[in-house]
Design an enzyme around this catalytic site. Structure first.
Site, PDB file in Angstrom:
ATOM      1  N   CYS A   1      62.453  19.666  59.494  1.00  0.00           N
ATOM      2  CA  CYS A   1      61.804  20.439  60.431  1.00  0.00           C
ATOM      3  C   CYS A   1      62.698  21.433  61.189  1.00  0.00           C
ATOM      4  CB  CYS A   1      60.611  19.867  61.221  1.00  0.00           C
ATOM      5  SG  CYS A   1      59.470  18.837  60.161  1.00  0.00           S
TER       6      CYS A   1
ATOM      7  N   ASP B   1      75.947  40.661  85.571  1.00  0.00           N
ATOM      8  CA  ASP B   1      77.066  40.990  86.291  1.00  0.00           C
ATOM      9  C   ASP B   1      77.120  42.600  86.593  1.00  0.00           C
ATOM     10  OD1 ASP B   1      79.653  40.676  87.862  1.00  0.00           O
ATOM     11  OD2 ASP B   1      80.392  41.767  86.074  1.00  0.00           O
TER      12      ASP B   1
ATOM     13  N   GLY C   1      73.790  43.471  92.339  1.00  0.00           N
ATOM     14  CA  GLY C   1      72.659  42.570  92.957  1.00  0.00           C
ATOM     15  C   GLY C   1      71.565  42.672  92.370  1.00  0.00           C
TER      16      GLY C   1
ATOM     17  N   GLU D   1      66.911  22.141  70.211  1.00  0.00           N
ATOM     18  CA  GLU D   1      67.107  22.267  68.902  1.00  0.00           C
ATOM     19  C   GLU D   1      68.405  21.870  68.471  1.00  0.00           C
ATOM     20  OE1 GLU D   1      64.963  22.822  66.388  1.00  0.00           O
ATOM     21  OE2 GLU D   1      63.314  23.944  67.107  1.00  0.00           O
TER      22      GLU D   1
HETATM   23  P1  TGC Z   1      72.473  11.888  59.574  1.00  0.00           P
HETATM   24  O1  TGC Z   1      72.996  10.512  59.300  1.00  0.00           O
HETATM   25  O2  TGC Z   1      73.452  13.065  59.862  1.00  0.00           O
HETATM   26  O3  TGC Z   1      71.140  12.207  58.756  1.00  0.00           O
HETATM   27  C1  TGC Z   1      69.889  11.334  58.679  1.00  0.00           C
HETATM   28  C2  TGC Z   1      69.410  11.938  57.701  1.00  0.00           C
HETATM   29  O4  TGC Z   1      68.722  13.286  57.637  1.00  0.00           O
HETATM   30  C3  TGC Z   1      69.465  14.049  56.891  1.00  0.00           C
HETATM   31  N1  TGC Z   1      69.849  15.416  57.694  1.00  0.00           N
HETATM   32  C4  TGC Z   1      69.173  16.343  57.623  1.00  0.00           C
HETATM   33  N2  TGC Z   1      68.013  17.024  56.886  1.00  0.00           N
HETATM   34  C5  TGC Z   1      67.309  18.187  57.083  1.00  0.00           C
HETATM   35  N3  TGC Z   1      68.005  19.059  57.970  1.00  0.00           N
HETATM   36  C6  TGC Z   1      69.160  18.537  58.759  1.00  0.00           C
HETATM   37  N4  TGC Z   1      69.601  19.276  59.713  1.00  0.00           N
HETATM   38  C7  TGC Z   1      69.382  17.151  58.438  1.00  0.00           C
HETATM   39  N5  TGC Z   1      70.598  16.604  59.257  1.00  0.00           N
HETATM   40  C8  TGC Z   1      70.695  15.384  58.657  1.00  0.00           C
HETATM   41  C9  TGC Z   1      70.780  13.562  56.309  1.00  0.00           C
HETATM   42  O5  TGC Z   1      70.858  14.034  55.035  1.00  0.00           O
HETATM   43  C10 TGC Z   1      69.935  11.960  56.187  1.00  0.00           C
HETATM   44  O6  TGC Z   1      69.336  11.946  55.020  1.00  0.00           O
HETATM   45  P2  TGC Z   1      69.233  10.714  54.361  1.00  0.00           P
HETATM   46  O7  TGC Z   1      68.461  10.779  53.249  1.00  0.00           O
HETATM   47  O8  TGC Z   1      70.606  10.218  54.029  1.00  0.00           O
HETATM   48  O9  TGC Z   1      68.505   9.495  55.220  1.00  0.00           O
HETATM   49  O10 TGC Z   1      71.799  11.582  61.051  1.00  0.00           O
HETATM   50  P3  TGC Z   1      72.745  11.372  62.435  1.00  0.00           P
HETATM   51  O11 TGC Z   1      71.861  10.110  63.223  1.00  0.00           O
HETATM   52  O12 TGC Z   1      73.863  11.064  62.247  1.00  0.00           O
HETATM   53  O13 TGC Z   1      72.356  12.539  63.361  1.00  0.00           O
HETATM   54  C11 TGC Z   1      72.855  13.542  63.223  1.00  0.00           C
HETATM   55  C12 TGC Z   1      72.366  14.733  64.428  1.00  0.00           C
HETATM   56  C13 TGC Z   1      73.241  14.028  65.758  1.00  0.00           C
HETATM   57  C14 TGC Z   1      73.091  16.021  63.685  1.00  0.00           C
HETATM   58  C15 TGC Z   1      71.024  14.637  64.574  1.00  0.00           C
HETATM   59  O14 TGC Z   1      70.718  13.522  65.149  1.00  0.00           O
HETATM   60  C16 TGC Z   1      70.691  15.788  65.293  1.00  0.00           C
HETATM   61  O15 TGC Z   1      70.443  16.951  64.908  1.00  0.00           O
HETATM   62  N6  TGC Z   1      70.340  15.748  66.921  1.00  0.00           N
HETATM   63  C17 TGC Z   1      69.947  16.638  67.587  1.00  0.00           C
HETATM   64  C18 TGC Z   1      68.408  16.562  67.898  1.00  0.00           C
HETATM   65  C19 TGC Z   1      67.636  17.683  68.034  1.00  0.00           C
HETATM   66  O16 TGC Z   1      68.268  18.735  67.637  1.00  0.00           O
HETATM   67  N7  TGC Z   1      66.528  17.460  68.501  1.00  0.00           N
HETATM   68  C20 TGC Z   1      65.472  18.858  68.836  1.00  0.00           C
HETATM   69  C21 TGC Z   1      64.098  18.320  69.134  1.00  0.00           C
HETATM   70  S1  TGC Z   1      62.892  19.502  68.864  1.00  0.00           S
HETATM   71  C22 TGC Z   1      63.126  20.830  69.928  1.00  0.00           C
HETATM   72  O17 TGC Z   1      64.157  20.727  70.771  1.00  0.00           O
HETATM   73  C23 TGC Z   1      62.347  22.001  69.790  1.00  0.00           C
HETATM   74  S2  TGC Z   1      62.494  23.045  70.738  1.00  0.00           S
HETATM   75  C24 TGC Z   1      61.550  24.058  70.275  1.00  0.00           C
HETATM   76  C25 TGC Z   1      61.036  25.449  70.860  1.00  0.00           C
HETATM   77  O18 TGC Z   1      60.603  25.605  71.981  1.00  0.00           O
HETATM   78  O19 TGC Z   1      61.638  26.534  70.336  1.00  0.00           O
HETATM   79  P1  FAD Z   2      71.271  14.507  75.831  1.00  0.00           P
HETATM   80  O1  FAD Z   2      71.265  14.079  74.417  1.00  0.00           O
HETATM   81  O2  FAD Z   2      71.185  13.506  76.880  1.00  0.00           O
HETATM   82  O3  FAD Z   2      72.777  15.110  75.900  1.00  0.00           O
HETATM   83  C1  FAD Z   2      73.375  15.223  77.300  1.00  0.00           C
HETATM   84  C2  FAD Z   2      74.774  15.988  76.962  1.00  0.00           C
HETATM   85  O4  FAD Z   2      75.295  15.115  76.473  1.00  0.00           O
HETATM   86  C3  FAD Z   2      74.585  17.281  76.343  1.00  0.00           C
HETATM   87  O5  FAD Z   2      75.344  18.050  76.878  1.00  0.00           O
HETATM   88  C4  FAD Z   2      74.911  16.864  75.033  1.00  0.00           C
HETATM   89  O6  FAD Z   2      75.774  17.902  74.235  1.00  0.00           O
HETATM   90  C5  FAD Z   2      76.231  15.991  75.185  1.00  0.00           C
HETATM   91  N1  FAD Z   2      76.271  14.895  74.233  1.00  0.00           N
HETATM   92  C6  FAD Z   2      75.433  14.301  73.706  1.00  0.00           C
HETATM   93  N2  FAD Z   2      75.938  13.398  72.709  1.00  0.00           N
HETATM   94  C7  FAD Z   2      77.338  13.590  72.666  1.00  0.00           C
HETATM   95  C8  FAD Z   2      78.504  13.479  71.758  1.00  0.00           C
HETATM   96  N3  FAD Z   2      78.512  12.401  70.822  1.00  0.00           N
HETATM   97  N4  FAD Z   2      79.718  14.001  72.051  1.00  0.00           N
HETATM   98  C9  FAD Z   2      79.758  14.965  73.019  1.00  0.00           C
HETATM   99  N5  FAD Z   2      78.926  15.115  73.578  1.00  0.00           N
HETATM  100  C10 FAD Z   2      77.566  14.598  73.423  1.00  0.00           C
HETATM  101  N6  FAD Z   2      62.305  18.204  72.079  1.00  0.00           N
HETATM  102  C11 FAD Z   2      61.035  17.805  71.109  1.00  0.00           C
HETATM  103  O7  FAD Z   2      61.241  16.883  70.690  1.00  0.00           O
HETATM  104  N7  FAD Z   2      60.265  19.135  70.937  1.00  0.00           N
HETATM  105  C12 FAD Z   2      60.109  20.208  71.578  1.00  0.00           C
HETATM  106  O8  FAD Z   2      59.228  20.977  71.628  1.00  0.00           O
HETATM  107  C13 FAD Z   2      61.264  20.347  72.717  1.00  0.00           C
HETATM  108  N8  FAD Z   2      60.792  21.462  73.422  1.00  0.00           N
HETATM  109  C14 FAD Z   2      62.008  21.661  74.561  1.00  0.00           C
HETATM  110  C15 FAD Z   2      61.637  22.958  75.292  1.00  0.00           C
HETATM  111  C16 FAD Z   2      62.749  22.766  76.515  1.00  0.00           C
HETATM  112  C17 FAD Z   2      62.639  23.909  77.485  1.00  0.00           C
HETATM  113  C18 FAD Z   2      63.751  22.011  76.676  1.00  0.00           C
HETATM  114  C19 FAD Z   2      64.871  22.199  77.511  1.00  0.00           C
HETATM  115  C20 FAD Z   2      63.872  20.953  75.572  1.00  0.00           C
HETATM  116  C21 FAD Z   2      63.001  20.856  74.821  1.00  0.00           C
HETATM  117  N9  FAD Z   2      63.161  19.618  73.611  1.00  0.00           N
HETATM  118  C22 FAD Z   2      62.165  19.310  72.708  1.00  0.00           C
HETATM  119  C23 FAD Z   2      64.092  18.893  73.915  1.00  0.00           C
HETATM  120  C24 FAD Z   2      65.712  19.000  73.360  1.00  0.00           C
HETATM  121  O9  FAD Z   2      65.755  19.271  72.005  1.00  0.00           O
HETATM  122  C25 FAD Z   2      66.597  18.122  74.083  1.00  0.00           C
HETATM  123  O10 FAD Z   2      66.680  18.476  75.428  1.00  0.00           O
HETATM  124  C26 FAD Z   2      68.019  18.066  73.328  1.00  0.00           C
HETATM  125  O11 FAD Z   2      67.902  17.625  72.103  1.00  0.00           O
HETATM  126  C27 FAD Z   2      68.965  17.395  74.031  1.00  0.00           C
HETATM  127  O12 FAD Z   2      68.629  16.172  74.473  1.00  0.00           O
HETATM  128  P2  FAD Z   2      68.673  15.764  75.960  1.00  0.00           P
HETATM  129  O13 FAD Z   2      68.220  16.712  77.012  1.00  0.00           O
HETATM  130  O14 FAD Z   2      68.130  14.179  76.153  1.00  0.00           O
HETATM  131  O15 FAD Z   2      70.311  15.746  76.227  1.00  0.00           O
END
Ligand code: TGC
Ligand code: FAD
Length: 389
Positions: free
Chosen positions: A244, A342, A346, A369
């Site tokens: 997703c 910038d 102001g 994300e």
């Molecule tokens: P990893 O071993 O790399 O992968 C686990 C499994 O997932 C598959 N995979 C993906 N599939 C689809 N899309 C991707 N981007 C994928 N990346 C990995 C992968 O192939 C594997 O599949 P399988 O079949 O082998 O099991 O997993 P990892 O634990 O090493 O994690 C990698 C990492 C750090 C990149 C991942 O955990 C990550 O992306 N972390 C960041 C989390 C994040 O982005 N959270 C966002 C929360 S939602 C949000 O912020 C909404 S804001 C919305 C808004 O207001 O607009």
């Molecule tokens: P952390 O994971 O604690 O990271 C803290 C710092 O450590 C960051 O600078 C990061 O880059 C750094 N760091 C982490 N790992 C490493 C590494 N291995 N090496 C070097 N640096 C590292 N999440 C949802 O699920 N759904 C939502 O709808 C959603 N909406 C959001 C809306 C807003 C306004 C915000 C601010 C966040 C939202 N999020 C949502 C959460 C968002 O996805 C997380 O804030 C984000 O993934 C980072 O997680 P964290 O805040 O816990 O930071």
């Protein structure tokens, strides 16, 4: 002399769009100009999401725009979805966030991983804006490593009992349903948790300095009984939520182009009119350098996202390509917003002008994300073959 170029489209990227894509862009641009821009500074100031715009957003077909029409979607291509994100974020990242979450993080998983019954039950009402969703992946102890998930669900007869908490959830307080990712004995699974289910509570997060015109909430699950019919049957493991995120991150590569255009446009207008030391600041080399650099970086981002969209429409887009574009384009936009702030001196610190609002919003966009660092490490892993997380 040759005809002058569009300062926000120096390479005529628009000529690479189809008629239909241009039409989508124009209709969303009109919505942003007429309905978002007049109110958004005030919404940001007051910390309010303009929920009364939801029916119009739905009416324009912006919710689930890429999903098939049989489920209420718009049947549009990926480039059109990108242009929607760009034009909405030219207004405000919060409006684009609302659409990203509903379309890519809530309707997409139901479409891609849901049962036929779930698709028919939820998707048409979500496309109509009658049912709002949120996506619960991040937890309070750390969002970058979602595999380390504490929220869990255990089977109890034909139901599941869900316990845990999610943090920073966009649309949480507005949502009728939450897509909640939880650890089970069979790996990570997705559940459709409905408002009103006993033990499910949301609490909005206040005192934000970023994305103030967006609802961000905590979700709490205390022995919530969820029927198995509300489990997404089509996926298990981290690849479910990450799949997703790839959809939403793709849209986010486009959105900040809109924010950057809004900021650079205001900086150009201001610099041409602001007379300091007896001449417009736009007549100084230092300011022209900054404005030229904005144009250069916007142009590169436009080309990056368009090619990414064409790859997605051809079914060839890879998550690493999305990471590179999310990193590049959000960094581009936040740098431009700060530079534009910038140039306005102001005046740039008030919400009467757009750069400070976009700069503050982009502090969230660069974090959510996947943080900038996470995306850099994804690219690093791809090119070295070594996982540095
Ligand atoms: P990893 O071993 O790399 O992968 C686990 C499994 O997932 C598959 N995979 C993906 N599939 C689809 N899309 C991707 N981007 C994928 N990346 C990995 C992968 O192939 C594997 O599949 P399988 O079949 O082998 O099991 O997993 P990892 O634990 O090493 O994690 C990698 C990492 C750090 C990149 C991942 O955990 C990550 O992306 N972390 C960041 C989390 C994040 O982005 N959270 C966002 C929360 S939602 C949000 O912020 C909404 S804001 C919305 C808004 O207001 O607009
Ligand atoms: P952390 O994971 O604690 O990271 C803290 C710092 O450590 C960051 O600078 C990061 O880059 C750094 N760091 C982490 N790992 C490493 C590494 N291995 N090496 C070097 N640096 C590292 N999440 C949802 O699920 N759904 C939502 O709808 C959603 N909406 C959001 C809306 C807003 C306004 C915000 C601010 C966040 C939202 N999020 C949502 C959460 C968002 O996805 C997380 O804030 C984000 O993934 C980072 O997680 P964290 O805040 O816990 O930071």
């Amino acid at each position: 002399m040759a005809a002058s170029l569009d300062p926000h489209d120096l390479y005529d990227v628009r000529s690479l769009l189809s008629d239909e894509e241009r039409m989508v862009q124009d209709s969303v641009a009109r919505f942003t100009d007429e309905r978002v821009l007049p109110i958004i500074g005030d919404c940001f100031d007051r910390g309010v999401f303009p929920a009364d715009l939801i029916p119009e957003i739905a009416g324009l077909g912006l919710l689930g725009s890429s999903l098939p029409t049989e489920y209420g979607g718009g049947g549009m291509n990926a480039v059109s979805y990108g242009l929607i994100c760009q034009e909405l974020e030219r207004g405000d990242s919060g409006i684009r966030s609302f659409v990203s979450v509903q379309s890519s993080l809530c309707m997409y998983p139901i479409f891609a991983y849901g049962s036929e019954e779930q698709k028919r039950r939820f998707l048409p009402d979500m496309a109509a804006g009658k049912v709002i969703g949120c996506f619960g992946l991040t937890e309070p102890h750390g969002g970058s490593d979602p595999g380390n998930m504490k929220t869990h669900a255990r089977r109890d007869g034909g139901d599941w009992i869900l316990n845990g908490a999610k943090m920073w959830i966009t649309n949480g307080g507005l949502a009728h349903i939450a897509i909640v990712w939880a650890m089970t004995d069979e790996g990570i699974q997705g559940f459709l948790v409905e408002r009103g289910m006993k033990g499910f509570e949301t609490r909005d997060i206040h005192r934000k300095m970023s994305l103030r015109a967006s609802v961000t909430s905590e979700l709490f699950f205390d022995h919530v009984r969820v029927p198995d019919a509300n489990r997404l049957p089509g996926v298990r493991g981290l690849k479910g939520p990450l799949g997703c995120l790839t959809q939403a991150r793709y849209g986010i590569t486009w959105g900040p182009i809109g924010a950057a255009i809004a900021c650079s446009s205001q900086a150009i207008d201001y610099a041409r009119e602001r007379i300091i030391f007896g001449k417009p600041i736009a007549a100084t080399q230092a300011v022209q350098l900054k404005l030229a650099d904005m144009a250069r970086r916007i142009t590169l981002a436009q080309l990056l996202s368009l090619q990414l969209g064409r790859l997605k429409d051809a079914g060839r887009m890879q998550p690493t390509q999305v990471s590179l574009a999310k990193w590049n384009n959000v960094r581009m936009a936040i740098d431009i917003a700060r530079e534009a702030r910038d140039i306005l001196g102001g005046a740039g610190i008030t919400v009467e002008y757009v750069p400070i609002r976009h700069a503050l919003n982009l502090e969230s966009v660069i974090t959510y994300e996947g943080t900038e660092t996470v995306h850099q490490l994804v690219v690093g892993r791809e090119i070295t073959g070594i996982n540095a997380f």
